[in-house]
Design an enzyme around this catalytic site. Structure first.
Site, short mmCIF file in Angstrom:
data_model
loop_
_atom_site.label_atom_id
_atom_site.label_comp_id
_atom_site.label_asym_id
_atom_site.label_seq_id
_atom_site.Cartn_x
_atom_site.Cartn_y
_atom_site.Cartn_z
N GLN A 1 -43.93 17.63 16.93
CA GLN A 1 -43.03 17.45 18.07
C GLN A 1 -42.91 15.97 18.43
O GLN A 1 -41.80 15.46 18.63
CB GLN A 1 -43.57 18.23 19.28
CG GLN A 1 -42.76 18.06 20.53
CD GLN A 1 -41.39 18.74 20.45
OE1 GLN A 1 -41.30 19.90 20.09
NE2 GLN A 1 -40.33 18.01 20.77
N ARG B 1 -49.89 27.26 13.66
CA ARG B 1 -49.72 27.16 15.12
C ARG B 1 -50.68 28.14 15.77
O ARG B 1 -50.68 29.33 15.43
CB ARG B 1 -48.30 27.47 15.56
CG ARG B 1 -48.23 27.73 17.06
CD ARG B 1 -46.86 27.88 17.61
NE ARG B 1 -46.17 26.61 17.64
CZ ARG B 1 -45.13 26.33 18.42
NH1 ARG B 1 -44.67 27.25 19.26
NH2 ARG B 1 -44.54 25.16 18.39
N ASP C 1 -42.58 18.84 30.28
CA ASP C 1 -42.87 20.05 29.50
C ASP C 1 -43.19 21.16 30.50
O ASP C 1 -43.36 20.90 31.71
CB ASP C 1 -44.08 19.77 28.58
CG ASP C 1 -44.41 20.92 27.64
OD1 ASP C 1 -43.61 21.87 27.53
OD2 ASP C 1 -45.50 20.88 27.02
N ARG D 1 -36.46 18.02 15.13
CA ARG D 1 -37.66 18.71 14.67
C ARG D 1 -37.55 18.99 13.17
O ARG D 1 -38.52 18.84 12.42
CB ARG D 1 -37.88 20.03 15.41
CG ARG D 1 -38.12 19.93 16.92
CD ARG D 1 -39.39 19.18 17.25
NE ARG D 1 -40.53 19.69 16.51
CZ ARG D 1 -41.17 20.85 16.76
NH1 ARG D 1 -40.80 21.60 17.76
NH2 ARG D 1 -42.21 21.23 16.03
N CYS E 1 -39.61 19.09 25.14
CA CYS E 1 -39.85 19.69 23.82
C CYS E 1 -39.18 21.06 23.69
O CYS E 1 -38.89 21.50 22.58
CB CYS E 1 -41.35 19.80 23.56
SG CYS E 1 -42.21 20.71 24.86
N HIS F 1 -49.63 18.50 19.48
CA HIS F 1 -48.36 18.98 18.91
C HIS F 1 -47.71 17.81 18.15
O HIS F 1 -46.68 17.28 18.57
CB HIS F 1 -47.46 19.50 20.04
CG HIS F 1 -46.34 20.37 19.57
ND1 HIS F 1 -46.13 20.72 18.25
CD2 HIS F 1 -45.31 20.96 20.27
CE1 HIS F 1 -45.06 21.48 18.15
NE2 HIS F 1 -44.54 21.64 19.36
#
Ligand code: CP
Ligand code: NVA
Length: 312
Positions: free
Chosen positions: A137, A107, A229, A298, A270, A134
């Site tokens: 996700q 990440r 988001d 997740r 998310c 991402h």
């Protein structure tokens, strides 16, 4: 479920996967969820390096509990722990980690870093979020949509807010691959990258699905899932005041939710969320919100990705 061999594959962006491969991972994730709580040891003897340049709650904990919960060894390494990109090149770090670990999660900021890790490590590398994408996700998001709305193909997912961020990008790609209609509602200055839109266009067409990009909140009409988001992604903190000004008309609140004209429309995010900015407490804590299922998913999706790519 027809097994598809994904052993040795990295996940850097869903652009590298076919719709069938993504569907296979979704089926695996569904099975993992049904079997949660069963004590297995499928990661026994497996070590996974978890590299984090940015903070994380869900992604880190999903990888750690998925691997560690089945006898494997996850090793968390922040940029203050390792030399990555500082004293040592990314290529050299990749070569070394590839000798010591079975897989690597990354990440951070640049998509090129996760690509370099995949190129030089020789083991599966998973993108746990970059400035561009991402992908893990987005798989959990589709799992959540399917739990509530049925098969993704032909459904309408509507993303409202910063239309050019990593989450919006990955949702666009996975929608295109699965034939889900995708609408981005964003101000003109925060529209998705033209190059990505151009790459996804033939994929949407092939699956008879539509990708709509607009600044008009009325385009939420008919959405099966409404998604938002944060207005300021990690690394963009200096843009806070500008974003609040630009995105305030795009807050997901009761009035915007009503524009879907669909009583069954679910709300997704998310997380982490900023109540009072991109979403009101009434929506995220309300009846149509599925954000906690989404967060749990997740782990199931990340586990599915690792099981498939490690050939376990
Ligand atoms: N959604 C998500 O990636 O959460 P974290 O930043 O907590 O990992
Ligand atoms: N767009 C957000 C997602 C966090 C999971 C960010 O990059 O900060």
């Amino acid at each position: 479920m027809q097994k598809i061999n994904l052993k040795g594959r990295s996940l850097l962006t869903w652009l590298d996967y076919s719709g069938e491969e993504i569907r296979y991972l979704l089926e695996l994730a569904k099975k993992e969820k049904l079997e949660k709580g069963q004590r297995k040891q499928r990661f026994a003897g497996i070590s996974v390096a978890l590299l984090f340049e940015k903070r994380s709650t869900r992604t880190r904990c999903s990888f750690e509990t998925a691997v560690g919960g089945e006898g494997g060894h996850p090793v968390f390494l922040s940029t203050s722990d390792i030399h990555l990109g500082g004293k040592e090149t990314i290529e050299d770090t990749a070569r070394v980690l590839g000798r010591l670990f079975d897989a690597i999660e990354f990440r951070g900021f640049k998509q090129s870093t996760v690509e370099t890790l995949a190129k030089y490590s020789g083991v599966p590398v998973y993108n746990g979020l970059t400035d561009a994408y991402h992908p893990t996700q987005a798989l959990a998001d589709v799992q959540t949509i399917e739990e509530n709305c049925g098969p993704a193909q032909g459904k309408k997912l509507c993303f409202v807010g910063d239309g050019r961020n990593n989450v919006a990008n990955s949702l666009m790609v996975i929608s295109a691959k699965l034939g889900m209609n995708f609408t981005v509602i964003a101000p003109d200055t925060l529209r998705p990258d033209e190059e990505l839109v151009r790459r996804c266009a033939p994929l949407f067409k092939e699956k008879n699905a539509v990708c709509e990009i607009t600044a008009d909140v009325n385009a939420a009409k008919g959405a099966d899932a409404l998604y938002t988001d944060v207005w300021v992604s990690m690394g963009e903190e200096a843009k806070k005041a500008e974003r609040v000004k630009l995105l305030s008309p795009y807050q997901v609140n009761e009035a915007l939710f009503e524009k879907t004209e669909n009583r069954n429309c679910v709300f997704l995010h998310c997380l982490p969320a900023v109540r009072g900015e991109e979403v009101t407490a009434g929506i995220i804590d309300g009846q149509q919100s599925r954000v906690w299922d989404e967060a749990e998913n997740r782990k199931h999706t990340i586990k599915a990705i690792m099981l498939a790519t490690l050939g376990l």
